[in-house]
Design a protein around this motif. Structure first.
Motif, mmCIF file in Angstrom:
data_model
loop_
_atom_site.group_PDB
_atom_site.id
_atom_site.type_symbol
_atom_site.label_atom_id
_atom_site.label_comp_id
_atom_site.label_asym_id
_atom_site.label_seq_id
_atom_site.Cartn_x
_atom_site.Cartn_y
_atom_site.Cartn_z
ATOM 1 N N GLU A 44 0.816 -1.312 0.056
ATOM 2 C CA GLU A 44 0.068 0.043 -0.001
ATOM 3 C C GLU A 44 0.856 1.493 0.092
ATOM 4 O OE1 GLU A 44 -3.086 2.373 3.384
ATOM 5 O OE2 GLU A 44 -3.206 0.145 2.800
ATOM 6 N N LYS A 45 1.909 1.159 0.852
ATOM 7 C CA LYS A 45 2.734 2.361 0.943
ATOM 8 C C LYS A 45 3.660 2.737 -0.464
ATOM 9 C CE LYS A 45 5.527 5.532 2.736
ATOM 10 N NZ LYS A 45 5.409 6.437 3.909
ATOM 11 N N ARG A 96 1.023 3.968 -3.007
ATOM 12 C CA ARG A 96 0.955 5.428 -2.547
ATOM 13 C C ARG A 96 2.167 6.468 -3.085
ATOM 14 N NH1 ARG A 96 -0.552 4.715 2.352
ATOM 15 N NH2 ARG A 96 1.326 5.229 3.391
ATOM 16 N N GLU A 113 2.052 9.592 -5.648
ATOM 17 C CA GLU A 113 2.310 10.703 -5.290
ATOM 18 C C GLU A 113 3.353 11.292 -6.266
ATOM 19 O OE1 GLU A 113 3.136 10.243 -1.129
ATOM 20 O OE2 GLU A 113 1.159 10.150 -0.414
#
Length: 65
Positions: free
Chosen positions: A11-12, A15, A19
């Motif tokens: 998930e990180k 993300r 970004e």
């Protein structure tokens, strides 16, 4: 949502990709080393089993609790 370390790291990483570029590395302009690194780490994560040392190394690298 699963709370395994591998899922949290995935998930990180996703993300971070969103970004930093918002698009797949293959579509990025130039060779952004950060996007290439995140993409490579995501590929390594997908190959790793739960509990694999790679998962823990990536969690430390990306500060995933």
């Amino acid at each position: 949502m699963s709370d395994s370390l591998k899922d949290r790291v995935r998930e990180k990483l996703l993300r971070q990709l969103a970004e930093d570029g918002g698009h797949p590395v293959q579509e990025a302009e130039g060779d952004d080393p950060r996007l290439v690194s995140i993409d490579a780490d995501l590929a390594a994560l997908e190959q790793a089993a739960d509990g694999d040392v790679v998962v823990e190394e990536l969690a430390a690298k990306y500060w995933v609790p």
